[in-house]
Structure formats: structure tokens, C-alpha cells
Design a protein around this motif. Structure first.
Motif, PDB file in Angstrom:
ATOM      1  N   ALA A 153       0.828  -1.212   0.000  1.00  0.00           N
ATOM      2  CA  ALA A 153       0.000   0.000   0.000  1.00  0.00           C
ATOM      3  C   ALA A 153       0.860   1.258   0.000  1.00  0.00           C
ATOM      4  O   ALA A 153       0.565   2.236  -0.706  1.00  0.00           O
ATOM      5  CB  ALA A 153      -0.938  -0.003   1.206  1.00  0.00           C
ATOM      6  N   LEU A 154       1.935   1.239   0.787  1.00  0.00           N
ATOM      7  CA  LEU A 154       2.839   2.387   0.819  1.00  0.00           C
ATOM      8  C   LEU A 154       3.457   2.621  -0.559  1.00  0.00           C
ATOM      9  O   LEU A 154       3.505   3.762  -1.046  1.00  0.00           O
ATOM     10  CB  LEU A 154       3.940   2.153   1.848  1.00  0.00           C
ATOM     11  CG  LEU A 154       5.040   3.220   1.918  1.00  0.00           C
ATOM     12  CD1 LEU A 154       4.468   4.565   2.345  1.00  0.00           C
ATOM     13  CD2 LEU A 154       6.150   2.786   2.864  1.00  0.00           C
ATOM     14  N   ARG A 155       3.926   1.545  -1.183  1.00  0.00           N
ATOM     15  CA  ARG A 155       4.549   1.688  -2.499  1.00  0.00           C
ATOM     16  C   ARG A 155       3.551   2.198  -3.534  1.00  0.00           C
ATOM     17  O   ARG A 155       3.879   3.045  -4.378  1.00  0.00           O
ATOM     18  CB  ARG A 155       5.137   0.345  -2.936  1.00  0.00           C
ATOM     19  CG  ARG A 155       6.040   0.448  -4.147  1.00  0.00           C
ATOM     20  CD  ARG A 155       7.212   1.339  -3.852  1.00  0.00           C
ATOM     21  NE  ARG A 155       8.284   1.152  -4.829  1.00  0.00           N
ATOM     22  CZ  ARG A 155       9.338   1.937  -4.893  1.00  0.00           C
ATOM     23  NH1 ARG A 155       9.459   2.966  -4.064  1.00  0.00           N
ATOM     24  NH2 ARG A 155      10.274   1.711  -5.791  1.00  0.00           N
ATOM     25  N   LEU A 156       2.347   1.682  -3.491  1.00  0.00           N
ATOM     26  CA  LEU A 156       1.303   2.177  -4.398  1.00  0.00           C
ATOM     27  C   LEU A 156       1.077   3.669  -4.218  1.00  0.00           C
ATOM     28  O   LEU A 156       1.013   4.436  -5.190  1.00  0.00           O
ATOM     29  CB  LEU A 156      -0.009   1.421  -4.154  1.00  0.00           C
ATOM     30  CG  LEU A 156      -0.083  -0.018  -4.634  1.00  0.00           C
ATOM     31  CD1 LEU A 156      -1.293  -0.715  -4.030  1.00  0.00           C
ATOM     32  CD2 LEU A 156      -0.143  -0.095  -6.161  1.00  0.00           C
ATOM     33  N   ALA A 157       0.966   4.088  -2.967  1.00  0.00           N
ATOM     34  CA  ALA A 157       0.718   5.505  -2.678  1.00  0.00           C
ATOM     35  C   ALA A 157       1.883   6.373  -3.145  1.00  0.00           C
ATOM     36  O   ALA A 157       1.679   7.476  -3.673  1.00  0.00           O
ATOM     37  CB  ALA A 157       0.466   5.691  -1.189  1.00  0.00           C
ATOM     38  N   GLU A 158       3.109   5.887  -2.947  1.00  0.00           N
ATOM     39  CA  GLU A 158       4.285   6.645  -3.396  1.00  0.00           C
ATOM     40  C   GLU A 158       4.296   6.823  -4.911  1.00  0.00           C
ATOM     41  O   GLU A 158       4.790   7.834  -5.420  1.00  0.00           O
ATOM     42  CB  GLU A 158       5.566   5.928  -2.960  1.00  0.00           C
ATOM     43  CG  GLU A 158       5.820   5.989  -1.467  1.00  0.00           C
ATOM     44  CD  GLU A 158       7.001   5.121  -1.045  1.00  0.00           C
ATOM     45  OE1 GLU A 158       7.555   5.387   0.042  1.00  0.00           O
ATOM     46  OE2 GLU A 158       7.365   4.180  -1.777  1.00  0.00           O
ATOM     47  N   LEU A 159       3.751   5.846  -5.629  1.00  0.00           N
ATOM     48  CA  LEU A 159       3.707   5.917  -7.090  1.00  0.00           C
ATOM     49  C   LEU A 159       2.531   6.741  -7.600  1.00  0.00           C
ATOM     50  O   LEU A 159       2.421   6.977  -8.804  1.00  0.00           O
ATOM     51  CB  LEU A 159       3.629   4.507  -7.675  1.00  0.00           C
ATOM     52  CG  LEU A 159       4.897   3.662  -7.579  1.00  0.00           C
ATOM     53  CD1 LEU A 159       4.589   2.203  -7.882  1.00  0.00           C
ATOM     54  CD2 LEU A 159       5.968   4.196  -8.514  1.00  0.00           C
ATOM     55  N   GLY A 182      -3.990   7.093   0.639  1.00  0.00           N
ATOM     56  CA  GLY A 182      -4.550   5.774   0.880  1.00  0.00           C
ATOM     57  C   GLY A 182      -5.765   5.817   1.794  1.00  0.00           C
ATOM     58  O   GLY A 182      -5.932   6.749   2.596  1.00  0.00           O
ATOM     59  N   LYS A 183      -6.618   4.801   1.688  1.00  0.00           N
ATOM     60  CA  LYS A 183      -7.824   4.707   2.519  1.00  0.00           C
ATOM     61  C   LYS A 183      -7.852   3.340   3.206  1.00  0.00           C
ATOM     62  O   LYS A 183      -7.519   2.320   2.599  1.00  0.00           O
ATOM     63  CB  LYS A 183      -9.072   4.890   1.667  1.00  0.00           C
ATOM     64  CG  LYS A 183      -9.131   6.248   0.959  1.00  0.00           C
ATOM     65  CD  LYS A 183     -10.344   6.355   0.052  1.00  0.00           C
ATOM     66  CE  LYS A 183     -10.356   7.685  -0.698  1.00  0.00           C
ATOM     67  NZ  LYS A 183     -11.508   7.791  -1.635  1.00  0.00           N
ATOM     68  N   PHE A 184      -8.253   3.326   4.474  1.00  0.00           N
ATOM     69  CA  PHE A 184      -8.279   2.100   5.265  1.00  0.00           C
ATOM     70  C   PHE A 184      -9.694   1.792   5.741  1.00  0.00           C
ATOM     71  O   PHE A 184     -10.418   2.688   6.205  1.00  0.00           O
ATOM     72  CB  PHE A 184      -7.358   2.220   6.481  1.00  0.00           C
ATOM     73  CG  PHE A 184      -5.899   2.065   6.157  1.00  0.00           C
ATOM     74  CD1 PHE A 184      -5.231   0.883   6.426  1.00  0.00           C
ATOM     75  CD2 PHE A 184      -5.196   3.108   5.576  1.00  0.00           C
ATOM     76  CE1 PHE A 184      -3.888   0.742   6.128  1.00  0.00           C
ATOM     77  CE2 PHE A 184      -3.851   2.985   5.276  1.00  0.00           C
ATOM     78  CZ  PHE A 184      -3.186   1.791   5.549  1.00  0.00           C
ATOM     79  N   TYR A 185     -10.067   0.518   5.649  1.00  0.00           N
ATOM     80  CA  TYR A 185     -11.354   0.047   6.143  1.00  0.00           C
ATOM     81  C   TYR A 185     -11.085  -1.143   7.058  1.00  0.00           C
ATOM     82  O   TYR A 185     -10.807  -2.254   6.586  1.00  0.00           O
ATOM     83  CB  TYR A 185     -12.264  -0.350   4.979  1.00  0.00           C
ATOM     84  CG  TYR A 185     -12.601   0.814   4.068  1.00  0.00           C
ATOM     85  CD1 TYR A 185     -13.703   1.635   4.322  1.00  0.00           C
ATOM     86  CD2 TYR A 185     -11.794   1.115   2.971  1.00  0.00           C
ATOM     87  CE1 TYR A 185     -14.004   2.709   3.499  1.00  0.00           C
ATOM     88  CE2 TYR A 185     -12.082   2.181   2.141  1.00  0.00           C
ATOM     89  CZ  TYR A 185     -13.179   2.978   2.411  1.00  0.00           C
ATOM     90  OH  TYR A 185     -13.470   4.045   1.595  1.00  0.00           O
ATOM     91  N   ILE A 213      -6.721   1.141  -1.571  1.00  0.00           N
ATOM     92  CA  ILE A 213      -7.920   0.961  -0.755  1.00  0.00           C
ATOM     93  C   ILE A 213      -7.690  -0.299   0.062  1.00  0.00           C
ATOM     94  O   ILE A 213      -7.715  -1.417  -0.475  1.00  0.00           O
ATOM     95  CB  ILE A 213      -9.183   0.809  -1.633  1.00  0.00           C
ATOM     96  CG1 ILE A 213      -9.264   1.942  -2.671  1.00  0.00           C
ATOM     97  CG2 ILE A 213     -10.432   0.754  -0.767  1.00  0.00           C
ATOM     98  CD1 ILE A 213      -9.390   3.324  -2.080  1.00  0.00           C
ATOM     99  N   VAL A 214      -7.445  -0.128   1.351  1.00  0.00           N
ATOM    100  CA  VAL A 214      -6.965  -1.231   2.187  1.00  0.00           C
ATOM    101  C   VAL A 214      -8.106  -1.779   3.051  1.00  0.00           C
ATOM    102  O   VAL A 214      -8.717  -1.032   3.819  1.00  0.00           O
ATOM    103  CB  VAL A 214      -5.802  -0.771   3.085  1.00  0.00           C
ATOM    104  CG1 VAL A 214      -5.232  -1.961   3.848  1.00  0.00           C
ATOM    105  CG2 VAL A 214      -4.710  -0.094   2.249  1.00  0.00           C
ATOM    106  N   PHE A 215      -8.368  -3.078   2.892  1.00  0.00           N
ATOM    107  CA  PHE A 215      -9.396  -3.760   3.683  1.00  0.00           C
ATOM    108  C   PHE A 215      -8.728  -4.701   4.677  1.00  0.00           C
ATOM    109  O   PHE A 215      -7.844  -5.484   4.314  1.00  0.00           O
ATOM    110  CB  PHE A 215     -10.333  -4.560   2.773  1.00  0.00           C
ATOM    111  CG  PHE A 215     -11.135  -3.713   1.824  1.00  0.00           C
ATOM    112  CD1 PHE A 215     -12.284  -3.068   2.247  1.00  0.00           C
ATOM    113  CD2 PHE A 215     -10.733  -3.557   0.501  1.00  0.00           C
ATOM    114  CE1 PHE A 215     -13.021  -2.282   1.384  1.00  0.00           C
ATOM    115  CE2 PHE A 215     -11.454  -2.781  -0.382  1.00  0.00           C
ATOM    116  CZ  PHE A 215     -12.610  -2.129   0.046  1.00  0.00           C
TER     117      PHE A 215
END
Length: 528
Positions: free
Chosen positions: A107-113, A217-220, A118-120
């Protein structure tokens, strides 16, 4: 000018800093020419108990250049350079299922790119999760979605937090830097056996989550991925159960990273039913062995045990049964740690180990486990999982609750039940049981062989040492098959990663796998 100097050896009985600077002087580096000194590695040589030494590797920034050719220990430090990468699908949403190290770092790498991860996570955020696990210890009322296996940080949050790994990867340093930035101890960067500890890990994962959120990023949390929708061999949505409210909804998305962890049996079964290709995988089963920490420290350090520079001692034990081509070995050693209940399913009980950052508990423990494979448990895709489940349910039935069976190691070797109560770090119910009658014969037989082999070490095998079990979830019982870029070989848009998918064996390797697959599948190099 930056230089590296390796193999600086200093006795633990000497002033470390003074001896290091002496060695630098011998190698042409005067104190007044040092702009900055950075530890790259610190290891310990305890083979000679009367002469234990630390071994250092350093990076030194010099004010003035020196001639390296005169000194064999010196080398020019390499400047780190990483390939620059850009997103293949900028600003798109990508789902990440699970918040263990693989999930968080993907998730961190995705956000950096520039993606929107969207994290479940089926479990709770770490502060709530900690309350829930504490309540379980007190009441034996299990939350099957939020426990020592499930919740923010994954199973690693309730572990020793070991960061040593056998893998080689360009991403290892990035993982260390992110951990330190999020609150981990700086010495993890250079300590020979780096660890964070469960107390500090709870802070680190929370800060890592906030960093990902700051990047979009978003967390659920308390959000279980119950099902997926697949059309034309491609995922197009997730079906989510809000655990607390019981509400269900569909989330349309065509790129999903599954970082589910090795205990997500319901998710394995759901994915398999949808056509996600998997195969059986070897793992290991056994018990926790618990010693007084002072005995393990003495075993490793001898008379130097009281030296304040020495940390709680670790060990590695292994026995190879050549007749059966089967190994018995220590795993997840927790110096100064605790044995904990690691249940995640109603009516099934097992144990694991964890340590706090100080590692100053009265006991030290480790798993002692025997390798098992398809030839032992059967060829069906979930045969290994069923073996785990059978043992965990058997333990629950024997104890009558979420407790653990125990036996003194000498009694185990003599095939007799332990007649006395034991002192242990384990905080839930303990039940005396002859473990010889618990496991399949090949596990019992190999535990016996290993303990007999190790019994010449009177500090490791003695009547002060106890076995507590069962330890069943050393690693994933299946591997979710993927191609070279990390995508499922059978369903497009699914990217299985980390320990639960069968591609990692600890915090570091799982975190690295999370970053690596994002780079392979979601980015490309910039050619300058």
C-alpha cells in the motif's frame, strides 16, 4: 569522501568506542578527519565463552581524502542509487486485502507511485486490537476476526518483531528506513539480529498507516472480504462484510493485492472456489520449548553472562533425520519473551511466541518444529490445513478451553505425563498431557530424536525445561500461484503476496515482497 571499514573486532570487556577509534587510527583515519561515523553492522562472536567479541562494520564520512591502497580493511563506500519508477496506471484505485507487512508495504509503495490504495482489513486497528486480545486472555472469549492472527499489522505485530532475513533484495534498506521513520529503534539498521518487539511494532504500524493515508490511501478496518466477483477470468469486484454492523456491500475494482496471511483459511477456500490456482506447500508443526532466560543466556555466553553489553541470548537448533530426510529445528526464537495463545477460530487452540523490545522477561522460548509435507498429510489442496485444524481442535477439547497442553521435556523423553504444575510465561489455562499421544507418530518420533541429540547440552535439555503446544502455524500450508510479475496465473487482476500467499517467511521478506510486486506489476523504470 566516504569509506567503509570492516572486521573491527573488540572484546566485550573493553571500552567499545575507544577501541574502535584506535582501530581507525591504525587504518589511517584520525578522529579529527571524521565528519560522520555510521554503523553498518554489529555482530557477535561467542564461540569462545571466555573471550566474546563484537565485530563491527562502519561507514565513515571523511573531511579530507586519504589513500585507501595502504589499508586492506578500507574500501570506498558505494553510493546507493535506485531505479526511478513511474505508475503504469496513475491515480487508479488498487485494493489491498490485509495489513500485515506485505499489505502495508505494498500500500505504501502504491501511494508513493501515485495510486490510491484501498486497504481492507478484517481485524481492528491496532489500539482496539490490543484491547481485544487482552480481553481474550482474561475471559477466553475469542473474536475470530480480530486476534493475534488478524488485525492491523498482521500476525507479526504479536511476535518478537525479528527483522533478520536470508533474502537478498534492493528493498531491504527501504524497509528498515521506513520502520525507523515510523518509530522503530535506529539500531535495527545495523544490529546483527535486528528486532523491534511487539510493544514498539504497535506504534510503528500505526504510524505507517498514517503515512499511507497522508499520501492518499484509505483504510477500512473490521471489513472482511467475504467473496469476489469474477467475469471472463478477471476480478471485477469485492464483496465486503462490515464485521461490526453485519452490513454487506460490493466494491467494484479490477486490481486486488491479496496479502491475507497464513491463517486466513476462509479466504483461501473462497479464492480456490473462484478458480484461483493454488498448490500444497510444506510447513512445520511442533511445540514451544520454554527455558529460564538466565539458562539460555549462560548457555550462549558462559561466565560473561553478566556483562551489561550483552543482550538476551538467542539460539538456533537443528537436527536432520537422514533416514527420513526430515528436519527438526527451532523457529521464531523469543529471548526474554512470552508464549501466547494464537487462536483465530472458535473451538480451536494453539500457541505462538512474542517478545517486547527490552526482551527482559524471565523466560525465553522458541518453537521446536518438525517439517511436514504432502506425503504426510495427503494430496488434496487443503489437506495440510486440515491437519492443522485437527490438532488445534484436539487441543481445545483436551484443555476444555483456549488453553495449551504442557509437559516437562524429560517426561516427554520418558513417555510419561508430568505430575506437577509448571511455572510459565503463558497466561491462559495450562493442562498437563503426554504430548507423545498428541501428534502423529512421525512428529513425535522426530521430536524425540532431536531432543536426544541435543540432550548433551544440559542447559538446553533438563528437568527445568518445558514443552507447551501445539505450534501449528509456522507458515502457509498452500501457495497461491502467480506469474513473474506477481499476478495470479488463473485470474487476472489478482496479485497474491507475502507469507500467506507462500512467498515469504517473516516480516522482512513479506514487506520486501509487497514492494517488489507493486514495482513489477504496477510501475515501469524511467530511462534517463
Amino acid at each position: 569522501m566516504k569509506v567503509n571499514i570492516s572486521n573491527i573486532i573488540v572484546s566485550i570487556n573493553k571500552n567499545q568506542e575507544k577501541e574502535i577509534y584506535k582501530e581507525l587510527e591504525k587504518n589511517g583515519i584520525s578522529r579529527d578527519n571524521i565528519e560522520n561515523l555510521k554503523y553498518l553492522k554489529k555482530s557477535i562472536d561467542s564461540r569462545k565463552k571466555n573471550d566474546i567479541k563484537f565485530i563491527y562494520t562502519l561507514e565513515i564520512t571523511l573531511k579530507k581524502n586519504i589513500n585507501l591502497e595502504k589499508y586492506s580493511k578500507l574500501s570506498l563506500a558505494k553510493d546507493e542509487s535506485y531505479d526511478k519508477r513511474i505508475a503504469l496506471y496513475p491515480k487508479r484505485e488498487v485494493a489491498v486485502v490485509g495489513t500485515g507487512p506485505a499489505g502495508l508495504f505494498s500500500a505504501l509503495r502504491l501511494a508513493e507511485l501515485g495510486y490510491i490504495p484501498i486497504v481492507f482489513e478484517r481485524g481492528e486497528e491496532v489500539d482496539k486490537r490490543n484491547i481485544t486480545t487482552d480481553n481474550f486472555i482474561k475471559t477466553s472469549i475469542l473474536n475470530s476476526n480480530s486476534n493475534i492472527q488478524f488485525g492491523e499489522g498482521g500476525a507479526g505485530t504479536y511476535s518478537d518483531g525479528k527483522l533478520n532475513t536470508r533474502i537478498k533484495s534492493e528493498y531491504i534498506e527501504k524497509v528498515f528506513k521506513e520502520f525507523i521513520e515510523c518509530g522503530a529503534q535506529e539500531e535495527i539498521f545495523w544490529n546483527y539480529k535486528p528486532h523491534i518487539g511487539t510493544d514498539v511494532l504497535r506504534i510503528v504500524v500505526k504510524n505507517l498507516r498514517e503515512k499511507i493515508k497522508s499520501l492518499g490511501g484509505k483504510f477500512y478496518f473490521s471489513s472482511l472480504v467475504e467473496d469476489i466477483e469474477v467475469k471472463n477470468n478477471e476480478i471485477n469486484s469485492l464483496k465486503i462484510l462490515e464485521v461490526d454492523s453485519g452490513k454487506r456491500y460490493k466494491y467494484d475494482i479490477d486490481k486486488v493485492i491479496f496479502a491475507i496471511g497464513h491463517s486466513s483459511r476462509d479466504t483461501y477456500k473462497m479464492l480456490y472456489s473462484k478458480g484461483v490456482a493454488m498448490e500444497n506447500k510444506p510447513f512445520a508443526i511442533g511445540v514451544r520449548i520454554e527455558h529460564l532466560r538466565k539458562d539460555i543466556d549462560k548457555m550462549q555466553y558462559g561466565e560473561a553472562v553478566s556483562n551489561p553489553l550483552l543482550e538476551a541470548a538467542t539460539y538456533n537448533m537443528a537436527f536432520n533425520n537422514k533416514k527420513e530426510t526430515r528436519g527438526t529445528f527451532s523457529f521464531c526464537m523469543c529471548p526474554g519473551g512470552e508464549i501466547v495463545n494464537a487462536s483465530s477460530e472458535i473451538g480451536a487452540s494453539l500457541v505462538n511466541g512474542m517478545s517486547y523490545s527490552t526482551r527482559n522477561g524471565k523466560f525465553s522460548n522458541s518453537a521446536i518444529v518438525v517439517g511436514v509435507s504432502e506425503k504426510d498429510y495427503g494430496s488434496q489442496i487443503f489437506s495440510g490445513m486440515h491437519l492443522q485444524e485437527e490438532l488445534e481442535k484436539k487441543n481445545y477439547e483436551i484443555v476444555g478451553n483456549y488453553g495449551a497442553i504442557y509437559q516437562n521435556v524429560i517426561d516427554f523423553m520418558k513417555n510419561q505425563k508430568t505430575s506437577f504444575e509448571i511455572e510459565s510465561s503463558y497466561k491462559m489455562k495450562l493442562f498437563s498431557y503426554d504430548i507423545n499421544n498428541f501428534f502423529p507418530d512421525y512428529i513425535k518420533r522426530n521430536l524425540h530424536s532431536a531432543f536426544e541429540n541435543w540432550s548433551k547440552n544440559k542447559l538446553f535439555i533438563s528437568n527445568k525445561v518445558n514443552l507447551i503446544g501445539p505450534e501449528t502455524r509456522t507458515s502457509a500450508p498452500v501457495k497461491i500461484l502467480r506469474d513473474l510479475k506477481g499476478e495470479s496465473i488463473s485470474i487476472k487482476g489478482i496479485f497474491p503476496i507475502g507469507e500467506g500467499a507462500g512467498y515469504a517467511g517473516g516480516i522482512m521478506s513479506a514487506a520486501v515482497d509487497g514492494i517488489k510486486i507493486v514495482d513489477l506489476a504496477f510501475s515501469k523504470k524511467i530511462i534517463e
